[in-house]
Design a protein around this motif. Structure first.
Motif, mmCIF file in Angstrom:
data_model
loop_
_atom_site.group_PDB
_atom_site.id
_atom_site.type_symbol
_atom_site.label_atom_id
_atom_site.label_comp_id
_atom_site.label_asym_id
_atom_site.label_seq_id
_atom_site.Cartn_x
_atom_site.Cartn_y
_atom_site.Cartn_z
ATOM 1 N N SER A 8 0.836 -1.208 0.000
ATOM 2 C CA SER A 8 0.000 0.000 0.000
ATOM 3 C C SER A 8 0.865 1.251 0.000
ATOM 4 O O SER A 8 0.567 2.228 -0.697
ATOM 5 C CB SER A 8 -0.925 0.015 1.223
ATOM 6 O OG SER A 8 -1.874 -1.020 1.159
ATOM 7 N N ALA A 12 1.030 3.988 -2.917
ATOM 8 C CA ALA A 12 0.723 5.385 -2.594
ATOM 9 C C ALA A 12 1.806 6.314 -3.138
ATOM 10 O O ALA A 12 1.508 7.391 -3.673
ATOM 11 C CB ALA A 12 0.587 5.548 -1.076
ATOM 12 N N THR A 18 -1.927 9.244 -0.245
ATOM 13 C CA THR A 18 -1.593 8.607 1.029
ATOM 14 C C THR A 18 -1.961 7.127 0.994
ATOM 15 O O THR A 18 -2.822 6.709 0.199
ATOM 16 C CB THR A 18 -2.352 9.272 2.181
ATOM 17 O OG1 THR A 18 -3.752 9.078 1.993
ATOM 18 C CG2 THR A 18 -2.039 10.761 2.253
ATOM 19 N N PRO A 19 -1.351 6.304 1.861
ATOM 20 C CA PRO A 19 -1.740 4.891 1.936
ATOM 21 C C PRO A 19 -3.227 4.714 2.243
ATOM 22 O O PRO A 19 -3.855 3.784 1.744
ATOM 23 C CB PRO A 19 -0.861 4.348 3.075
ATOM 24 C CG PRO A 19 0.366 5.206 3.023
ATOM 25 C CD PRO A 19 -0.148 6.580 2.684
ATOM 26 N N VAL A 22 -5.117 4.856 -0.939
ATOM 27 C CA VAL A 22 -4.971 3.588 -1.660
ATOM 28 C C VAL A 22 -5.958 2.563 -1.109
ATOM 29 O O VAL A 22 -6.606 1.833 -1.863
ATOM 30 C CB VAL A 22 -3.520 3.070 -1.561
ATOM 31 C CG1 VAL A 22 -3.427 1.640 -2.079
ATOM 32 C CG2 VAL A 22 -2.585 3.964 -2.353
#
Length: 200
Positions: A8, A12, A18-19, A22
């Protein structure tokens, strides 16, 4: 093989979000992936790069704002995302909101798929959402945002031809959600934008 699989965090980085974004896109089916036995998300590098290309090709203007950026303060523009599949209405939104002389930055998305992409990229303060759209509808957008707890960071205005009862039968609405039936009530939208500016 390892360099063909993304975590992730790596996805990203490649997508410039940002994660959490995602994860939002994965939950909504925008980005294909899977979970390891330990519960960690994994994505193929090819699917990540395809989504990156889709984002670039689907841009509605200059708005390369990372999801992690701080919200604007003072007289900086209120970021408004309009998710509506009727092109005539999106043009009407664009022309009207930009004609007020208020500090606003308006981004348009023509379905829930693009809308969720823009949520991650644009980090809107005000989300104006239609409910009946092809592919990913407004109900799915709300559920995806709730799952990632992103609704707490934005004002949501549902503007739809459906009745409030029809909407509430499919999704629960919090107290901070404004529900309005079409036609579009531009005065109420303006009041909301002004209240956001005052509350900063």
């Amino acid at each position: 093989m390892k360099d063909q699989i993304c975590t992730s965090r790596k996805a990203a980085e490649l997508l410039g979000v940002t994660p959490r974004t995602v994860q939002l896109w994965a939950d909504a089916g925008i980005l294909d992936g899977w979970k390891t036995p330990g519960g960690h998300r994994r994505f193929s590098t090819a699917s990540v790069m395809k989504l990156a290309d889709d984002i670039v090709n689907g841009q509605h203007g200059s708005h390369d704002v990372p999801a992690s950026s701080a919200r604007p303060r003072g007289a900086e523009p209120v970021r408004i995302l309009v998710v509506e599949d009727d092109k005539t209405l999106t043009r009407l939104y664009d022309l009207t909101l930009n004609s007020w002389g208020l500090p606003v930055e308006v981004i348009l998305a023509n379905d829930g798929y693009q809308g969720l992409i823009e949520v991650g990229r644009f980090n809107p303060e005000l989300l104006i959402l239609d409910m009946q759209m092809p592919n990913i509808d407004g109900f799915s957008v709300i559920e995806a945002l709730k799952k990632q707890k992103l609704l707490k960071g934005m004002h949501l205005m549902i503007i739809t031809a459906l009745t409030e009862r029809e909407v509430k039968e499919k999704v629960s609405l919090g107290p901070d959600v404004t529900f309005i039936q079409k036609p579009i009530p531009f005065l109420k939208i303006r009041n909301k934008v002004e209240s956001i500016l005052v509350s900063r």
